[in-house]
Write an enzyme that holds these catalytic residues in place. Structure first.
Site, PDB file in Angstrom:
ATOM      1  N   TRP A 309       0.824  -1.322   0.013  1.00  0.00           N
ATOM      2  CA  TRP A 309      -0.001  -0.017   0.052  1.00  0.00           C
ATOM      3  C   TRP A 309       0.051   1.028  -0.234  1.00  0.00           C
ATOM      4  CZ3 TRP A 309      -4.241  -2.097  -1.296  1.00  0.00           C
ATOM      5  CH2 TRP A 309      -5.331  -2.712  -0.817  1.00  0.00           C
ATOM      6  N   ASN A 344     -25.312   3.477   0.017  1.00  0.00           N
ATOM      7  CA  ASN A 344     -24.240   2.278  -0.961  1.00  0.00           C
ATOM      8  C   ASN A 344     -23.411   2.437  -1.570  1.00  0.00           C
ATOM      9  OD1 ASN A 344     -23.738  -0.462  -0.440  1.00  0.00           O
ATOM     10  ND2 ASN A 344     -24.712  -0.636  -2.569  1.00  0.00           N
ATOM     11  N   TRP A 362      -6.943  -0.352   2.942  1.00  0.00           N
ATOM     12  CA  TRP A 362      -8.299  -0.587   2.327  1.00  0.00           C
ATOM     13  C   TRP A 362      -8.457  -0.043   4.895  1.00  0.00           C
ATOM     14  CZ3 TRP A 362     -10.376  -4.473   6.085  1.00  0.00           C
ATOM     15  CH2 TRP A 362      -9.714  -5.650   6.399  1.00  0.00           C
TER      16      TRP A 362
HETATM   17  P1  FAD Z   1     -31.442  -0.413   2.086  1.00  0.00           P
HETATM   18  O1  FAD Z   1     -30.777  -0.036   0.850  1.00  0.00           O
HETATM   19  O2  FAD Z   1     -32.752   0.028   1.729  1.00  0.00           O
HETATM   20  O3  FAD Z   1     -31.409  -1.465   2.632  1.00  0.00           O
HETATM   21  C1  FAD Z   1     -32.100  -1.904   4.356  1.00  0.00           C
HETATM   22  C2  FAD Z   1     -31.093  -2.735   4.884  1.00  0.00           C
HETATM   23  O4  FAD Z   1     -29.988  -3.905   4.726  1.00  0.00           O
HETATM   24  C3  FAD Z   1     -29.800  -1.477   6.062  1.00  0.00           C
HETATM   25  O5  FAD Z   1     -30.479  -0.453   6.578  1.00  0.00           O
HETATM   26  C4  FAD Z   1     -28.821  -2.401   5.832  1.00  0.00           C
HETATM   27  O6  FAD Z   1     -29.230  -2.758   7.414  1.00  0.00           O
HETATM   28  C5  FAD Z   1     -28.669  -3.853   5.449  1.00  0.00           C
HETATM   29  N1  FAD Z   1     -27.723  -3.677   3.900  1.00  0.00           N
HETATM   30  C6  FAD Z   1     -28.626  -2.695   3.081  1.00  0.00           C
HETATM   31  N2  FAD Z   1     -27.099  -3.138   2.326  1.00  0.00           N
HETATM   32  C7  FAD Z   1     -26.322  -3.794   2.565  1.00  0.00           C
HETATM   33  C8  FAD Z   1     -24.558  -4.352   2.372  1.00  0.00           C
HETATM   34  N3  FAD Z   1     -24.203  -4.526   0.975  1.00  0.00           N
HETATM   35  N4  FAD Z   1     -24.469  -4.714   3.199  1.00  0.00           N
HETATM   36  C9  FAD Z   1     -25.001  -5.269   4.396  1.00  0.00           C
HETATM   37  N5  FAD Z   1     -26.154  -4.742   5.162  1.00  0.00           N
HETATM   38  C10 FAD Z   1     -26.683  -3.888   4.204  1.00  0.00           C
HETATM   39  N6  FAD Z   1     -24.023  -1.279   6.171  1.00  0.00           N
HETATM   40  C11 FAD Z   1     -24.133  -0.855   7.270  1.00  0.00           C
HETATM   41  O7  FAD Z   1     -25.143  -0.739   8.513  1.00  0.00           O
HETATM   42  N7  FAD Z   1     -23.278  -0.112   8.420  1.00  0.00           N
HETATM   43  C12 FAD Z   1     -21.735   0.091   7.582  1.00  0.00           C
HETATM   44  O8  FAD Z   1     -20.745   0.491   8.919  1.00  0.00           O
HETATM   45  C13 FAD Z   1     -21.869   0.079   6.920  1.00  0.00           C
HETATM   46  N8  FAD Z   1     -20.633  -0.104   6.264  1.00  0.00           N
HETATM   47  C14 FAD Z   1     -20.206  -0.730   4.921  1.00  0.00           C
HETATM   48  C15 FAD Z   1     -18.988   0.481   4.243  1.00  0.00           C
HETATM   49  C16 FAD Z   1     -18.836  -0.162   2.553  1.00  0.00           C
HETATM   50  C17 FAD Z   1     -17.637  -0.119   2.266  1.00  0.00           C
HETATM   51  C18 FAD Z   1     -19.825  -0.100   1.722  1.00  0.00           C
HETATM   52  C19 FAD Z   1     -19.747  -0.627   0.239  1.00  0.00           C
HETATM   53  C20 FAD Z   1     -21.224  -0.803   2.040  1.00  0.00           C
HETATM   54  C21 FAD Z   1     -21.147  -0.143   3.773  1.00  0.00           C
HETATM   55  N9  FAD Z   1     -22.538  -0.728   4.587  1.00  0.00           N
HETATM   56  C22 FAD Z   1     -23.390  -0.289   5.462  1.00  0.00           C
HETATM   57  C23 FAD Z   1     -23.914  -1.135   4.152  1.00  0.00           C
HETATM   58  C24 FAD Z   1     -24.754  -0.148   2.957  1.00  0.00           C
HETATM   59  O9  FAD Z   1     -24.079   0.818   2.420  1.00  0.00           O
HETATM   60  C25 FAD Z   1     -25.255   0.435   3.878  1.00  0.00           C
HETATM   61  O10 FAD Z   1     -25.905  -0.263   4.591  1.00  0.00           O
HETATM   62  C26 FAD Z   1     -26.405   1.046   3.424  1.00  0.00           C
HETATM   63  O11 FAD Z   1     -26.357   2.177   2.535  1.00  0.00           O
HETATM   64  C27 FAD Z   1     -27.718   2.016   4.320  1.00  0.00           C
HETATM   65  O12 FAD Z   1     -28.689   2.503   3.746  1.00  0.00           O
HETATM   66  P2  FAD Z   1     -30.282   1.924   3.890  1.00  0.00           P
HETATM   67  O13 FAD Z   1     -30.383   2.345   5.131  1.00  0.00           O
HETATM   68  O14 FAD Z   1     -30.916   3.282   2.693  1.00  0.00           O
HETATM   69  O15 FAD Z   1     -29.728   0.640   3.055  1.00  0.00           O
END
Ligand code: FAD
Length: 474
Positions: A309, A344, A362
């Protein structure tokens, strides 16, 4: 008999398995407890906004428990070791006969609970529950009994099990028959920095349930078309509530089924698309339990630890501040810094940019996200970062590298999201918004906006070379 419910990451009274079980015996005295451990939280880099969100929800929890005749005790100590010692004394003082709690799956939390059970064994019955997931870790496995390393077969097996399992939500407990009223106490602020939360995330279980209901009724049908467009509120924004347990995934699933009864049959619709995200959430938590080294920030794919890195503190800082000169990356980082939440699609773009364009470890990004996110969650954050960095199970292959300019063009074509967060670009027309300096040169304008910190095509080649060298072992 006295039942103690220890609240941790489950700050709600509706559909709370530990609370529900503790209240089943109508003759038992039920008391509740929350322990703040600020030193531990600092080690886990908890965001000050998330600390404030927790604090306000503990207050709300105190009020709703009091209405049901259950007092909430509150204590603050440094870390998990200190909390166990204090808890033992507290149980003796309060003559607790049984302790009820919902399991947490991160390694420090699991070690704390195992140590506590040992410490009080023989004196107090401990009853713990799987509550923060639709299906408990370890319950969805391959034919050989091991955890899946790839998401799609996991989801197939998961959905099969889900249809067989009882995932009904439990009601909030009824008011208990007690002498007098439960008094409310002002809670001492946590010894952890707290930062104001904007109006986007109102406090309370009811607010979370209202949002869930509205989303499942009015928006989920359009989820697939809208979920990748950050300028639109096309996702549920429920993650901060799910992360600290103000809402349970069962409540989400059941509400979804009520509004869209054919969710499991019609797999091409928005409702299934949303359920799919809830299953990703489960997948990452199940992984964490199967491979606890993930809690220690180890990459899932060993050889990726050999990637050399770049040590580039200025570039890292530019990324953190949203000053990389790539408009979609900068808008996203500024949204994170200002609100504690990020869309997301943007999380994927900025993660890819940090790792594959700037070639920065990362774990720097993972840590910075935790320090800012209102929905910070070790499993989802680690899973997301390892996916983006191509170091994780089922991750994007290392040679798939997002181009930040074309990502912007695809997902924020007219630059509406960008302009909302990068005021320096307000006057740039749609056709120039993703490469504003090129536009400025032609239009003979001067922009008060940083030049790109790195050239994408050169960075791409360097990153491929770095990953290939790591894979070869040199
Ligand atoms: P919606 O699209 O409405 O989804 C509903 C629920 O599903 C979310 O509230 C969440 O609990 C779960 N979810 C959705 N996408 C994911 C996913 N890819 N992985 C795991 N769970 C998911 N999510 C977190 O809750 N906490 C974090 O710290 C977190 N860090 C992230 C870091 C990175 C680099 C990436 C790429 C994704 C991360 N996510 C994280 C997943 C995701 O981005 C968020 O959960 C989502 O954007 C939350 O918005 P929402 O509640 O409108 O999601």
């Amino acid at each position: 008999t006295t039942h103690l419910v220890w609240f941790r990451n489950d700050l709600r009274i509706t559909d709370n398995r530990a609370l529900h079980a503790a209240c089943e015996d109508l003759h038992a005295k039920v008391i509740a407890l929350f322990i703040a451990t600020p030193k531990q939280w600092q080690q886990h880099v908890m965001a000050p906004r998330q600390a404030a969100f927790i604090y306000q929800h503990v207050q709300a929890l105190q009020a709703s428990l009091a209405e049901r005749g259950i007092p909430l005790f509150y204590h603050q100590c440094d870390d998990f070791a200190a909390s166990n010692a204090w808890l033992k004394e507290f149980c003796a003082e309060q003559k607790v006969s049984a302790l009820f709690y919902n399991r947490q799956y991160e390694i420090n939390e699991r070690e704390r609970d195992a140590a506590l059970e040992k410490l009080i064994s023989g004196e107090i019955t401990c009853r713990s529950f799987d509550d923060s997931l639709l299906l408990p870790p370890g319950s969805v496995t391959t034919g050989e009994g091991s955890m899946y390393k790839v998401y799609t077969p996991f989801r197939r097996a998961f959905l099969e099990r889900l249809t067989e399992s009882d995932s009904r939500s439990l009601p909030a407990p009824q008011a208990r028959d007690i002498d007098g009223e439960v008094k409310l106490h002002a809670l001492t602020p946590f010894d952890h920095p707290q930062q104001e939360i904007g109006d986007d995330f109102p406090i309370g279980e009811e607010a979370a349930r209202d949002r869930l209901r509205r989303f499942c009724r009015e928006q989920v049908q359009d989820y697939l078309e809208q979920r990748d467009l950050p300028a639109i509120d096309g996702t549920s924004s429920l993650s901060p509530y799910l992360a600290i347990g103000v809402l349970s995934p069962r409540q989400c699933f059941n509400r979804l089924r009520t509004e869209c009864p054919d969710v499991l049959e019609r797999r091409d619709g928005g409702a299934f698309g949303w359920l799919n995200e809830l299953v990703w959430r489960e997948f990452y938590r199940h992984l964490l339990v199967a491979w606890p080294m993930l809690c220690k920030h180890r990459p899932f794919i060993d050889w990726t630890d050999n990637v050399r890195w770049r040590h580039a503190p200025e570039d890292l800082q530019a990324w953190k501040e949203g000053k990389t000169g790539y408009p979609i990356v900068d808008a996203a980082m500024r949204q994170l810094n200002a609100t504690g939440w990020m869309h997301n699609r943007l999380r994927m773009i900025v993660a890819s940019f940090l790792v594959k364009d700037l070639l920065i470890d990362w774990r720097e990004g993972e840590r910075y996200f935790m320090s800012q996110l209102l929905d910070g969650d070790l499993a989802a954050n680690n899973g997301g970062w390892q996916w983006g960095a191509s170091t994780g199970t089922d991750a994007a292959p290392y040679f798939r590298i997002f181009n930040p300019t074309t990502q912007g063009e695809r997902f924020d074509k007219a630059g509406r999201f960008i302009k909302a967060w990068v005021p320096e670009l307000t006057d740039v027309p749609e056709k120039g918004i993703h490469q504003p300096h090129q536009w400025a040169e032609k239009a003979q304008r001067v922009l008060d906006y940083p030049q790109p910190v790195i050239d994408h095509s050169t960075a791409r080649k360097d990153t491929l070379a770095a990953f290939e060298a790591a894979k070869r072992g040199n």
